[in-house]
Design an enzyme around this catalytic site. Structure first.
Site, PDB file in Angstrom:
ATOM      1  N   CYS A 184       0.864  -1.182   0.000  1.00 26.14           N
ATOM      2  CA  CYS A 184       0.000   0.000   0.000  1.00 26.14           C
ATOM      3  C   CYS A 184       0.901   1.231   0.000  1.00 26.14           C
ATOM      4  CB  CYS A 184      -0.993  -0.018   1.173  1.00 26.14           C
ATOM      5  SG  CYS A 184      -0.288   0.243   2.816  1.00 26.14           S
ATOM      6  N   ARG A 244      -3.338  -0.599   5.349  1.00 28.57           N
ATOM      7  CA  ARG A 244      -3.911  -1.667   4.537  1.00 28.57           C
ATOM      8  C   ARG A 244      -2.982  -2.865   4.345  1.00 28.57           C
ATOM      9  NH1 ARG A 244      -5.287   1.922  -0.521  1.00 28.57           N
ATOM     10  NH2 ARG A 244      -3.306   2.808   0.178  1.00 28.57           N
ATOM     11  N   ASP A 248      -8.214   3.557   1.578  1.00 31.62           N
ATOM     12  CA  ASP A 248      -7.255   3.841   2.649  1.00 31.62           C
ATOM     13  C   ASP A 248      -8.016   4.406   3.842  1.00 31.62           C
ATOM     14  OD1 ASP A 248      -5.149   4.551   4.284  1.00 31.62           O
ATOM     15  OD2 ASP A 248      -4.019   5.545   2.698  1.00 31.62           O
TER      16      ASP A 248
END
Length: 145
Positions: free
Chosen positions: A7, A13, A117
């Site tokens: 990420c 994440r 996100d």
């Protein structure tokens, strides 16, 4: 099999995907290695976001020992699959690819979308956890064949 989750900062994440998949892999008795990294270097060496740690812990997954790493081109040599959480991560990882074989390893984590996100929205950590968990179960089913 070696799998890398990517990420942006490697604190929300991808640590969740790393932790969830590693947990499920262990439960399944598979001999897979799972890691994570970020395309940005702001958090290198730091633990995951406290909210990611908390939501993972709530569901029996411990990600507290993970530390953020920066994605580097050498990772193409180490991993069989590189899963990215959004289109920007996809673009950034592909920009480090050295050849077509490197590019072939990169995939969107969600084949038909992005993992949002949750960094700026406290209420998104739990839905993101469940989204990632569902996809990790699918990956085990698909890749274990």
């Amino acid at each position: 099999m070696k799998i890398l989750m990517v990420c942006l900062g490697n604190i929300c994440r991808s640590p969740l995907a790393h932790g969830i998949l590693a947990h499920l892999v262990a439960e399944s008795g598979l001999d897979w290695q799972v890691d994570s990294a970020g395309t940005g270097d702001w958090h290198v060496g730091k633990e995951p976001d406290r909210r990611s740690i908390a939501v993972a812990h709530k569901y029996g997954v411990d990600i507290s020992a993970q530390r953020a790493r920066l994605f580097v081109s050498d990772f193409f040599d180490l991993y069989d699959y590189i899963y990215v959480m959004d289109r920007n991560n996809y673009r950034d990882v592909l920009a480090k690819a050295r050849n077509a074989a490197d590019k072939d390893k990169v995939r969107m984590f969600l084949p038909d979308g992005i993992v949002p996100d949750p960094y700026f929205d406290e209420n998104q950590f739990e839905p993101v956890f469940h989204m990632i968990e569902q996809r990790c179960r699918e990956l085990i089913r698909d890749l274990a064949k």
